[in-house]
Design a protein around this motif. Structure first.
Motif, PDB file in Angstrom:
ATOM      1  N   UNK A 181       0.821  -1.089  -0.136  1.00 16.95           N
ATOM      2  CA  UNK A 181       0.415   0.007  -0.043  1.00 16.95           C
ATOM      3  C   UNK A 181       1.027   1.165  -0.267  1.00 16.95           C
ATOM      4  N   UNK A 182       0.441   2.220  -0.740  1.00 10.30           N
ATOM      5  CA  UNK A 182       1.187   3.615  -0.153  1.00 10.30           C
ATOM      6  C   UNK A 182       0.091   4.527   0.698  1.00 10.30           C
ATOM      7  N   UNK A 183       0.498   5.688   0.886  1.00  8.65           N
ATOM      8  CA  UNK A 183      -0.146   6.745   1.353  1.00  8.65           C
ATOM      9  C   UNK A 183       0.497   7.976   0.747  1.00  8.65           C
ATOM     10  N   UNK A 184       0.137   9.216   0.972  1.00 12.32           N
ATOM     11  CA  UNK A 184       0.638  10.587   0.814  1.00 12.32           C
ATOM     12  C   UNK A 184       0.945  11.450   2.294  1.00 12.32           C
ATOM     13  N   UNK A 185       1.885  11.668   2.317  1.00  9.29           N
ATOM     14  CA  UNK A 185       1.647  12.526   3.961  1.00  9.29           C
ATOM     15  C   UNK A 185       0.831  13.415   4.669  1.00  9.29           C
ATOM     16  N   UNK A 186      -0.083  12.864   3.668  1.00  6.18           N
ATOM     17  CA  UNK A 186      -1.536  13.754   4.654  1.00  6.18           C
ATOM     18  C   UNK A 186      -3.147  12.988   4.887  1.00  6.18           C
ATOM     19  N   UNK A 187      -1.988  11.602   4.488  1.00 10.65           N
ATOM     20  CA  UNK A 187      -2.598  10.324   4.907  1.00 10.65           C
ATOM     21  C   UNK A 187      -3.953   9.996   4.215  1.00 10.65           C
ATOM     22  N   UNK A 188      -3.820   9.895   2.738  1.00  7.55           N
ATOM     23  CA  UNK A 188      -4.958   9.181   1.432  1.00  7.55           C
ATOM     24  C   UNK A 188      -3.825   7.749   0.650  1.00  7.55           C
ATOM     25  N   UNK A 189      -4.426   6.930   0.419  1.00  5.20           N
ATOM     26  CA  UNK A 189      -4.236   5.749   0.110  1.00  5.20           C
ATOM     27  C   UNK A 189      -4.216   6.094  -1.359  1.00  5.20           C
ATOM     28  N   UNK A 190      -2.931   5.873  -1.771  1.00  8.31           N
ATOM     29  CA  UNK A 190      -2.479   5.998  -3.166  1.00  8.31           C
ATOM     30  C   UNK A 190      -2.748   4.770  -4.023  1.00  8.31           C
ATOM     31  N   UNK A 191      -2.622   3.542  -3.561  1.00  9.31           N
ATOM     32  CA  UNK A 191      -2.435   2.507  -4.607  1.00  9.31           C
ATOM     33  C   UNK A 191      -2.820   1.350  -3.085  1.00  9.31           C
ATOM     34  N   UNK A 192      -2.792  -0.434  -4.117  1.00  8.12           N
ATOM     35  CA  UNK A 192      -2.121  -1.083  -3.714  1.00  8.12           C
ATOM     36  C   UNK A 192      -2.252  -2.910  -4.563  1.00  8.12           C
TER      37      UNK A 192
END
Lengths: 295, 798
Positions: free
Chosen positions: B311-322
């Motif tokens: 999983x990835x997320x941006x610094x503000x806590x939003x998931x980017x991908x899985x």
């Protein structure tokens, strides 16, 4: 399969002499499981339930003579003061239904290394009253177990009672299972302090082919307590001594890897239980000593 | 038909006594707790024989020969059957792929596979005779994981496959493969500030129902057979049984007998065909009852799984991908594996908004025990992995794990990785808020007024392993998503027959369905629905059998929705008939018959304003209205085999848990102190049953977290087929389970209800493990968590 139902102890002995392969059954909590799982199909079962005296016990000066078929529930309810270690062990046996039926005689007859009462018997000190038409012999419990699910009873012998030393000091019992109730021991440990003889005895369950005492650990602790004068002073046991004791208990075990746990875990857990139960028992001893002095 | 009430006003509450929304008591409850309920294993027939199954001791072997002569020679033996005795060309069965031999033919593919059958006048005679059957086996190499399944020289479990998945799988030892692609993972990955990955493993859980497989087959005078059986789906059994027997379906008459739990383990056949074959061969009734040991070989288990997630997320806590890859071990036969793959892949993202995904799920053919349906069905395995990932991400971002989940929680309108729009309430963030808001249980509950500790509140319990030493508390959260009903284009209908008549002056409704009551409480709910819809007090639930159309499976959290929906639908049609009769007979006496919206209440026809128009007895005049109708939920679509796109699911169901555990960190023992749950149920038709289901599912999830696993050796042998060594939670292991029930109606579903049985099983497991991680700081990537995992003493083998 024959089902023999003697009405008296004498009839039972005669039946056992006549049918040496007959398997004694009382509560059936072990034998029936073996039969249901098809692990054994004995030629005959010898039902001991009509013999009332086997469900009785006598509290003597130094020992409790516990009838072979006294259920665990009775031990918990009535013998907690005399046999505290065994009562704690009895608490961990199966479910309430099983504790109402199962007995120490059955545990000894089955001689499973995982039997819950063995560590408590070893720690307290006990003798098995083995009887046949030929006579009676008293077998020290540490000599009773001869292998995995094997004991030293002759084919014509029955267990009539167990003579267990009454507690003369604090006793503890601890058992690891992978569930918080109704579980077979991954490993178990019993400890009894004997202030009268200034000795400590132990019992290990489910971590060797038979239940065993951790004799090296006992000897180490006996000398350590004596050298430091701790029985008299009632001071705490130095952590290094407790650690060494725990390591020697671990070392006494000869466990295996099986579906219930790894050998390494069993050794580790035995050490933890040895350290903790020694601490609890010693704290109780110190408390007793203090109140004795105040009185 | 003239619908008289809409879901929205029904959910306001019904006026019928004992109708929906009330906690009416189960008709079978008292009998079950007092031990008087007759289970399928309690049946008895004069002159009956006992069937026994000889099973393979090998996981994989060629059968060179079978000699039954000594078994047949034994007194009391009436029949011994092998593959060669099967009466027709149909020799296999299966839920979706007919790959399971009724009796082994030339080869056994798993430990415990049925090889021969014996019928005798006593169960012990049958068992002894079976022991005299001589089977010559030549052991074959064992396929036990993905590597051995797809190795170059791997033995093919089912050579020459012709099933509908055979054409698209990458290897013949893969039952089914479902990829799902959506968005642009590479681009999204580049935007991520934090990327976490993990490899997770779920052990083989068993349904561990208490009533073993059992049934009674009675040969009929017409050459047919009557089968009394504990199952989850009578008509699915019938479809598989009749062709093997060479009988038309109407000559195999099935009646549901007392079912002692199911949880998916009775969706496949066990002894059904065997008992019928023996009964037809001997001309006598034949009973088969597995004992506990045999039961572990008699049904499929939950697929063990290996899962790789990123999983990835941006610094503000939003998931980017899985990205994920899920490998499920289906064992020797397909069972429900294809559908489990569909669930695992389509629900692998969890109840979160992730626009960029690359997903792959496969199920393997191996020589391990066959795996199939179990409560949670593919979603359980995924939930354990994605919830561990959520905690890792929150930790990586320095965020609160609940807030992080809420920030990414799906809601109504979210688009699933399959492209399906979630078109009913999905209160994921709210459920998390609710479990978090519940008060925490007090610290150190083992401390008593006296000196001694109450060991029952400590890890180890009465085993007396700690008085507080080494004990650390941990708290963990999890939330999950489960589909309701059969998916991927399956025609998932139910049938209900409803008869309304007046008996002794009182209107009585009879509800007849083929629904298997396995403990879920359908018999209670059907009566409630009939009372609400028909305004009667007396409702008789007809025994379930195949004299009425299919009710589908008691699984997939679907029965209240689908068969409940069929009962409602048929009741509405019955009501419309009543009103037609009433209009014909009394319409001229009162204008409201023509103009008002009419209801049935208290045995009378009333207007929606409450005015009584007629007694039901007068309307019916001795006639009975008797209708049998099918009902279907919204159709679904298959997932595209390359992209995974498609409106594959009927409805989604959500639950969240907060687990509080005490861990003895030195001994590795765990006490789960509390498992709080919040779940949206749409509409609680029976609130007491709803809470019971949630507590049961929660406990089953706890079992997977800390104790339940069938241990299979690398040789494919089952090592713990007993309740001595396959441990399920006792009441002392079961924590306090406070339940917060949310009711947000799904406008597509009958009464707005949501299937509830499975969702609590999903999030319970990862919540408990998250709490153990919080207490210990360990990674814990595998369930069940064993003491060795917490203390570090592994098996010497590795």
């Amino acid at each position: 399969m024959d089902f023999l139902r003697p009405a008296s102890w004498e009839e039972a002995l005669a039946a056992k002499a006549e049918h040496p392969t007959a398997v004694p059954i009382a509560g059936g909590t072990d034998v029936m499981v073996e039969i249901n799982f098809d692990h054994r199909r004995p030629d005959a079962l010898l039902d001991l339930n009509r013999i009332g005296e086997l469900r009785e016990w006598e509290v003597g000066e130094e020992t409790v003579r516990l009838g072979a078929c006294v259920p665990y529930t009775r031990i918990i309810e009535s013998l907690r003061a005399e046999l505290p270690g065994l009562a704690l062990a009895a608490h961990t046996v199966g479910s309430p239904q099983i504790r109402n039926r199962g007995s120490v005689g059955g545990n000894l007859g089955a001689a499973s290394p995982a039997g819950d009462s063995h560590p408590a018997l070893l720690a307290a000190g006990a003798e098995v009253e083995a009887v046949s038409v030929r006579g009676t012999r008293m077998i020290p419990v540490e000599e009773f177990y001869t292998g995995v699910k094997r004991n030293c009873l002759e084919p014509d012998e029955l267990i009539r009672a167990v003579h267990i030393k009454k507690a003369d000091g604090p006793q503890q019992f601890s058992k690891v299972g992978t569930r918080n109730a109704m579980v077979i021991a991954v490993c178990a440990f019993g400890i009894a302090l004997h202030p009268g003889t200034r000795t400590v005895r132990t019992g290990i369950g489910s971590a060797a082919p038979t239940p065993i005492r951790a004799t090296a650990a006992e000897e180490f602790l006996n000398s350590a307590l004596a050298e430091a004068g701790l029985w008299d002073s009632g001071q705490i046991i130095p952590p290094a001594v407790a650690r060494q004791f725990a390591e020697l208990v671990s070392g006494a075990a000869n466990p295996i890897d099986d579906v219930r746990g790894s050998a390494a875990y069993r050794r580790h857990a035995l050490g933890v239980m040895a350290r903790r139960t020694l601490g609890w028992a010693w704290e109780e001893y110190r408390g007793n000593e203090r109140s004795a002095r105040c009185a | 038909m003239g619908a008289t009430r809409t879901p929205s006003n029904i959910t306001q509450g019904s006026k019928a006594k004992g109708g929906i929304g009330e906690s009416t008591l189960r008709p079978d409850g008292t009998l079950k707790v007092t031990g008087e309920f007759a289970y399928s294993s309690d049946m008895w027939h004069e002159d009956m024989l006992w069937g026994f199954t000889l099973r393979s001791p090998h996981a994989h072997a060629e059968i060179k020969s079978i000699d039954t002569s000594q078994a047949l020679a034994q007194a009391g033996v009436y029949a011994v059957l092998t593959y060669d005795d099967l009466p027709t060309e149909v020799k296999n069965y299966g839920l979706e792929i007919q790959d399971t031999p009724v009796l082994a033919h030339g080869r056994v593919r798993h430990h415990g596979e049925p090889v021969a059958l014996v019928a005798a006048d006593h169960p012990e005679t049958a068992r002894r005779a079976a022991a005299k059957i001589k089977v010559e086996y030549v052991p074959l190499p064992v396929v036990h994981d993905e590597a051995t399944a797809i190795a170059e020289d791997a033995p093919l479990l089912h050579p020459g496959r012709t099933d509908h998945h055979a054409g698209h799988v990458p290897h013949p030892n893969i039952v089914h493969r479902q990829p799902i692609h959506r968005g642009d993972v590479a681009a999204a990955r580049a935007r991520a500030d934090v990327i976490v990955s993990g490899e997770y493993e779920v052990g083989m859980q068993d349904q561990a129902f208490l009533g073993p497989e059992s049934g009674l087959a009675v040969p009929g005078e017409d050459g047919g057979v009557d089968l009394y059986i504990a199952t989850q789906w009578l008509h699915s059994d019938l479809r598989q049984i009749a062709p093997v027997l060479g009988l038309p379906p109407e000559k195999v008459r099935m009646t549901l007998s007392g079912v002692g739990g199911a949880f998916g383990g009775r969706e496949d056949l066990s002894m059904q065909i065997h008992a019928c074959l023996l009964a037809l061969r001997t001309g006598k009734p034949v009973k088969i009852v597995y004992n506990r040991f045999e039961s572990f070989f008699g049904h499929v288990h939950r697929h063990p799984a290996k899962l790789w997630y990123e999983h990835g997320a941006t610094r503000d806590g939003k998931l980017t991908h899985m990205k994920c890859r899920i490998v499920l071990d289906g064992g020797a036969y397909a069972s429900a594996s294809p559908a489990v793959v569909g669930n695992a892949s389509s629900l692998s993202v969890g109840p979160y908004v992730v626009d960029n995904v690359e997903i792959e799920a496969i199920a393997l053919y191996t020589n391990n025990p066959p795996c199939g349906a179990m409560r949670g069905f593919g979603a359980v395995q995924a939930c354990f992995a994605y919830e561990a990932q959520m905690d890792k991400l929150a930790a990586g971002l320095g965020m609160d794990p609940v807030e992080f989940r809420q920030l990414n929680a799906m809601s109504q309108g979210t688009v699933m990785p399959t492209g399906q729009v979630v078109d009913s309430p999905a209160p994921v963030a709210e459920l998390l808020r609710r479990v978090k808001a519940m008060p925490l249980p007090p610290q150190k509950q083992w401390e008593t007024a006296g000196q001694s500790a109450d060991v029952r509140a400590l890890p180890g319990g009465l085993s007396n392993t700690t008085h507080g030493e080494g004990v650390v508390r941990g708290v963990g959260y999890a939330v999950g998503i489960k589909n309701v009903g059969f998916s991927e284009g399956f025609d998932d209908y139910s049938t209900a027959r409803v008869r309304l008549e007046v008996v002794g002056g009182e209107p009585v409704a009879v509800v007849h369905t083929a629904m298997a009551e396995v403990g879920q409480g359908g018999v209670t709910v059907h009566a409630q629905i009939a009372r609400t819809e028909l305004g009667v007090t007396q409702v008789t639930i007809h025994p379930a059998d195949t004299q009425v159309g299919s009710a589908g499976s008691t699984s997939a959290s679907r029965q209240t929705y689908v068969t409940g929906g069929a009962v409602k639908h048929t009741c509405e049609a019955v009501r419309e008939k009543v009103l037609e009769l009433g209009r014909a007979r009394f319409g001229s006496y009162h204008p409201a018959w023509a103009t008002a919206e009419l209801l049935l209440e208290g045995g009378k026809v009333v207007t929606d304003g409450g005015e009584v128009l007629a007694d039901l007895a007068d309307v019916l005049e001795g006639e009975a209205i008797d209708l049998e109708l099918e009902w279907r939920h919204r159709p679904t679509e298959p997932f595209d085999l390359r992209t995974g796109q498609g409106n594959g699911h009927v409805q989604y169901s959500f639950a969240a848990h907060r687990a509080v555990v005490e861990v003895d960190t030195e001994l590795g023992l765990v006490k789960v102190v509390e498992l709080a749950c919040a779940q949206d149920v749409g509409k609680a038709l029976n609130p007491l049953s709803v809470v019971g289901q949630i507590q049961g599912g929660t406990t089953q999830g706890l079992g997977l977290a800390v104790m339940e696993e069938i241990v299979v050796s690398p040789e494919g042998k089952v090592r713990n087929p007993s309740f001595t060594d396959y441990l399920i939670p006792t009441i002392l292991d079961t924590p306090t389970i406070p339940v917060d029930v949310l009711e947000l109606a799904d406008e597509h579903a009958p009464y707005g209800l949501r299937g509830i049985g499975e969702a609590p099983t999903l999030s319970s497991t990862p919540a408990v493990v998250a709490a153990i991680r919080a207490a210990t700081g360990l990674a814990l990537n595998r369930v069940p968590v064993r003491p060795e995992h917490l203390t570090g003493q592994q098996y010497s083998g590795g």
